[in-house]
Design a protein around this motif. Structure first.
Motif, PDB file in Angstrom:
ATOM      1  N   ARG A 105      26.965 -57.338  33.664  1.00 26.03           N
ATOM      2  CA  ARG A 105      25.851 -56.561  34.226  1.00 26.03           C
ATOM      3  C   ARG A 105      25.974 -56.458  35.743  1.00 26.03           C
ATOM      4  NH1 ARG A 105      22.920 -59.651  30.411  1.00 26.03           N
ATOM      5  NH2 ARG A 105      22.221 -61.061  32.073  1.00 26.03           N
ATOM      6  N   ALA A 106      26.364 -57.550  36.381  1.00 27.25           N
ATOM      7  CA  ALA A 106      26.520 -57.526  37.837  1.00 27.25           C
ATOM      8  C   ALA A 106      27.654 -56.589  38.251  1.00 27.25           C
ATOM      9  CB  ALA A 106      26.785 -58.940  38.358  1.00 27.25           C
ATOM     10  N   ALA A 107      28.724 -56.565  37.473  1.00 30.56           N
ATOM     11  CA  ALA A 107      29.836 -55.656  37.784  1.00 30.56           C
ATOM     12  C   ALA A 107      29.397 -54.200  37.660  1.00 30.56           C
ATOM     13  CB  ALA A 107      31.016 -55.939  36.858  1.00 30.56           C
ATOM     14  N   ALA A 108      28.593 -53.898  36.630  1.00 32.93           N
ATOM     15  CA  ALA A 108      28.079 -52.530  36.472  1.00 32.93           C
ATOM     16  C   ALA A 108      27.167 -52.160  37.649  1.00 32.93           C
ATOM     17  CB  ALA A 108      27.326 -52.401  35.154  1.00 32.93           C
ATOM     18  N   THR A 109      26.341 -53.110  38.087  1.00 36.03           N
ATOM     19  CA  THR A 109      25.480 -52.853  39.244  1.00 36.03           C
ATOM     20  C   THR A 109      26.302 -52.605  40.498  1.00 36.03           C
ATOM     21  OG1 THR A 109      23.728 -54.229  38.291  1.00 36.03           O
ATOM     22  CG2 THR A 109      23.637 -53.814  40.664  1.00 36.03           C
ATOM     23  N   ALA A 110      27.368 -53.388  40.673  1.00 32.06           N
ATOM     24  CA  ALA A 110      28.235 -53.198  41.843  1.00 32.06           C
ATOM     25  C   ALA A 110      28.885 -51.812  41.832  1.00 32.06           C
ATOM     26  CB  ALA A 110      29.303 -54.287  41.881  1.00 32.06           C
ATOM     27  N   ARG A 111      29.287 -51.347  40.642  1.00 31.09           N
ATOM     28  CA  ARG A 111      29.875 -50.002  40.557  1.00 31.09           C
ATOM     29  C   ARG A 111      28.846 -48.935  40.927  1.00 31.09           C
ATOM     30  NH1 ARG A 111      32.376 -52.354  35.984  1.00 31.09           N
ATOM     31  NH2 ARG A 111      30.766 -51.531  34.599  1.00 31.09           N
ATOM     32  N   ARG A 121      26.211 -49.323  42.877  1.00 29.74           N
ATOM     33  CA  ARG A 121      25.952 -49.410  44.315  1.00 29.74           C
ATOM     34  C   ARG A 121      27.079 -48.756  45.117  1.00 29.74           C
ATOM     35  NH1 ARG A 121      21.872 -50.137  42.523  1.00 29.74           N
ATOM     36  NH2 ARG A 121      20.444 -51.906  42.652  1.00 29.74           N
ATOM     37  N   ARG A 122      28.284 -48.901  44.653  1.00 36.71           N
ATOM     38  CA  ARG A 122      29.403 -48.265  45.360  1.00 36.71           C
ATOM     39  C   ARG A 122      29.304 -46.733  45.266  1.00 36.71           C
ATOM     40  NH1 ARG A 122      34.234 -48.992  47.598  1.00 36.71           N
ATOM     41  NH2 ARG A 122      35.844 -47.422  47.244  1.00 36.71           N
ATOM     42  N   GLU A 123      28.943 -46.230  44.095  1.00 38.01           N
ATOM     43  CA  GLU A 123      28.769 -44.783  43.946  1.00 38.01           C
ATOM     44  C   GLU A 123      27.650 -44.275  44.852  1.00 38.01           C
ATOM     45  OE1 GLU A 123      28.088 -44.266  39.823  1.00 38.01           O
ATOM     46  OE2 GLU A 123      30.161 -44.671  39.230  1.00 38.01           O
ATOM     47  N   GLU A 124      26.563 -45.036  44.939  1.00 39.49           N
ATOM     48  CA  GLU A 124      25.467 -44.639  45.819  1.00 39.49           C
ATOM     49  C   GLU A 124      25.912 -44.660  47.285  1.00 39.49           C
ATOM     50  OE1 GLU A 124      22.447 -47.436  44.876  1.00 39.49           O
ATOM     51  OE2 GLU A 124      21.974 -46.551  42.911  1.00 39.49           O
ATOM     52  N   TRP A 125      26.713 -45.653  47.650  1.00 41.36           N
ATOM     53  CA  TRP A 125      27.193 -45.712  49.031  1.00 41.36           C
ATOM     54  C   TRP A 125      28.115 -44.530  49.347  1.00 41.36           C
ATOM     55  CZ3 TRP A 125      32.475 -47.251  50.229  1.00 41.36           C
ATOM     56  CH2 TRP A 125      32.749 -47.166  51.597  1.00 41.36           C
ATOM     57  N   LEU A 126      29.005 -44.184  48.419  1.00 43.44           N
ATOM     58  CA  LEU A 126      29.888 -43.044  48.648  1.00 43.44           C
ATOM     59  C   LEU A 126      29.092 -41.748  48.793  1.00 43.44           C
ATOM     60  CD1 LEU A 126      32.801 -43.872  46.169  1.00 43.44           C
ATOM     61  CD2 LEU A 126      32.795 -44.089  48.665  1.00 43.44           C
ATOM     62  N   ALA A 127      28.040 -41.597  47.958  1.00 36.27           N
ATOM     63  CA  ALA A 127      27.189 -40.408  48.075  1.00 36.27           C
ATOM     64  C   ALA A 127      26.471 -40.389  49.420  1.00 36.27           C
ATOM     65  CB  ALA A 127      26.185 -40.364  46.929  1.00 36.27           C
ATOM     66  N   ALA A 128      25.944 -41.541  49.851  1.00 33.67           N
ATOM     67  CA  ALA A 128      25.267 -41.615  51.147  1.00 33.67           C
ATOM     68  C   ALA A 128      26.238 -41.357  52.290  1.00 33.67           C
ATOM     69  CB  ALA A 128      24.611 -42.992  51.314  1.00 33.67           C
ATOM     70  N   GLN A 129      27.474 -41.788  52.125  1.00 35.57           N
ATOM     71  CA  GLN A 129      28.493 -41.532  53.150  1.00 35.57           C
ATOM     72  C   GLN A 129      28.775 -40.034  53.275  1.00 35.57           C
ATOM     73  OE1 GLN A 129      32.570 -42.912  52.396  1.00 35.57           O
ATOM     74  NE2 GLN A 129      32.501 -43.969  54.353  1.00 35.57           N
ATOM     75  N   ASP A 130      28.845 -39.344  52.141  1.00 39.74           N
ATOM     76  CA  ASP A 130      29.048 -37.885  52.178  1.00 39.74           C
ATOM     77  C   ASP A 130      27.883 -37.185  52.882  1.00 39.74           C
ATOM     78  OD1 ASP A 130      31.429 -38.185  50.857  1.00 39.74           O
ATOM     79  OD2 ASP A 130      30.581 -37.789  48.868  1.00 39.74           O
ATOM     80  N   VAL A 131      26.649 -37.617  52.577  1.00 39.85           N
ATOM     81  CA  VAL A 131      25.474 -37.018  53.217  1.00 39.85           C
ATOM     82  C   VAL A 131      25.506 -37.252  54.728  1.00 39.85           C
ATOM     83  CG1 VAL A 131      22.958 -37.133  53.389  1.00 39.85           C
ATOM     84  CG2 VAL A 131      24.056 -37.156  51.142  1.00 39.85           C
ATOM     85  N   ALA A 132      25.870 -38.469  55.128  1.00 36.47           N
ATOM     86  CA  ALA A 132      25.924 -38.783  56.558  1.00 36.47           C
ATOM     87  C   ALA A 132      26.983 -37.940  57.266  1.00 36.47           C
ATOM     88  CB  ALA A 132      26.196 -40.267  56.760  1.00 36.47           C
ATOM     89  N   GLU A 133      28.139 -37.771  56.636  1.00 39.95           N
ATOM     90  CA  GLU A 133      29.189 -36.962  57.252  1.00 39.95           C
ATOM     91  C   GLU A 133      28.772 -35.494  57.367  1.00 39.95           C
ATOM     92  OE1 GLU A 133      32.656 -37.589  54.933  1.00 39.95           O
ATOM     93  OE2 GLU A 133      33.025 -39.607  55.711  1.00 39.95           O
ATOM     94  N   THR A 134      28.127 -34.975  56.302  1.00 42.96           N
ATOM     95  CA  THR A 134      27.657 -33.586  56.349  1.00 42.96           C
ATOM     96  C   THR A 134      26.592 -33.403  57.417  1.00 42.96           C
ATOM     97  OG1 THR A 134      28.131 -33.324  53.987  1.00 42.96           O
ATOM     98  CG2 THR A 134      26.642 -31.737  54.990  1.00 42.96           C
ATOM     99  N   THR A 135      25.669 -34.346  57.514  1.00 42.06           N
ATOM    100  CA  THR A 135      24.605 -34.266  58.514  1.00 42.06           C
ATOM    101  C   THR A 135      25.172 -34.337  59.936  1.00 42.06           C
ATOM    102  OG1 THR A 135      23.127 -35.354  56.936  1.00 42.06           O
ATOM    103  CG2 THR A 135      22.385 -35.234  59.206  1.00 42.06           C
ATOM    104  N   TRP A 136      26.184 -35.166  60.103  1.00 43.67           N
ATOM    105  CA  TRP A 136      26.807 -35.258  61.429  1.00 43.67           C
ATOM    106  C   TRP A 136      27.472 -33.929  61.815  1.00 43.67           C
ATOM    107  CZ3 TRP A 136      27.206 -37.300  65.971  1.00 43.67           C
ATOM    108  CH2 TRP A 136      28.343 -37.044  66.744  1.00 43.67           C
TER     109      TRP A 136
END
Length: 246
Positions: free
Chosen positions: A78-84, A86-101
């Motif tokens: 379950r923790a491994a699934a949560t980590a995956r 969270r990583r997907e959410e971070w990658l999505a947030a990174q894309d949003v930050a780059e687009t906003t910049w």
């Protein structure tokens, strides 16, 4: 000669009988000697009640360790699934930050250009009601276009349409463009800072989830090792393998 032969033949049955008796006696003596020298096999000793109780406790302990190992494995998965996630959410947030910049960088360049143009003398236009109506329509169209491109917030658009917060429809269109570019740059700068903060929080959550998954995975491995060690100590009839218990 005939007399000797006759005596030999007459005593031959008696001699054969004697030899047969001697052979039987020898066989009986050898059998008795063998039976007397053979050690009797000890009878199996039944385990004492104390030993049986210890075996039962050990088997129950092994079962409990196996159950805990299974639970630790499930928690690690379950923790491994949560980590995956969270990583997907971070990658999505990174894309949003780059687009906003990128959008903020474009708005900043546009604001610099309009400031340069505003330094030049404004073209003279007739101060008529038609000219002021044109300037007002220009302000409304430019503000709505900026809002549709997420360069102005809904509140800022409302202020522009209501002529509040410094929005003056009587100003020259060049002055209005300069003001719009300044508002757009400030709005996108705020949006980028918000996106960058979201990306940072997502990264921290990813790191925490990854560390938690690694810790639980190590705990599950240690639990399985302990279960194997205890299971190997369980003796028949309570003995069972870890593969059968898991």
């Amino acid at each position: 000669m005939n007399v000797v032969l006759d005596l030999f033949l007459r005593d031959l049955p008696n001699a054969a009988l004697v030899w047969s008796l001697l052979a039987v006696l020898a066989v009986v003596a050898i059998g008795a000697l063998t039976l007397s020298t053979r050690q009797p096999e000890p009878a199996p000793v039944a385990p004492s009640p104390e030993v049986l109780e210890q075996q039962a406790l050990l088997a129950a302990h092994a079962q409990a360790l196996v159950r805990k190992a299974r639970e630790a494995t499930a928690a690690a998965e379950r923790a491994a699934a949560t980590a995956r996630r969270r990583r997907e959410e971070w990658l999505a947030a990174q894309d949003v930050a780059e687009t906003t910049w990128q959008r903020y960088d474009e708005a900043d360049s546009q604001a610099r250009r309009t400031l340069t143009a505003a330094a030049l003398p404004l073209p003279r236009t007739p101060q008529t009601p038609a000219e002021y109506a044109f300037r007002e329509r220009h302000l409304h169209r430019a503000a709505m276009s900026a809002c549709s491109h997420q360069q102005l917030s809904a509140l800022e658009l409302s202020d522009a349409l209501a002529h509040r917060g410094g929005w003056d429809p009587r100003r020259h269109p060049i002055e209005q463009e300069t003001m719009l570019s300044q508002f757009a740059r400030a709005s996108l700068r705020t949006a980028y800072r918000r996106a960058a903060d979201t990306e940072k929080q997502a990264w921290l959550a990813t790191e925490a989830a990854t560390a938690a998954a690694a810790s639980l995975r190590a705990a599950a491995h240690a639990a399985h090792v302990r279960a194997r060690r205890v299971t190997r100590r369980v003796t028949p009839p309570a003995e069972t393998t870890l593969a059968d218990l898991i």
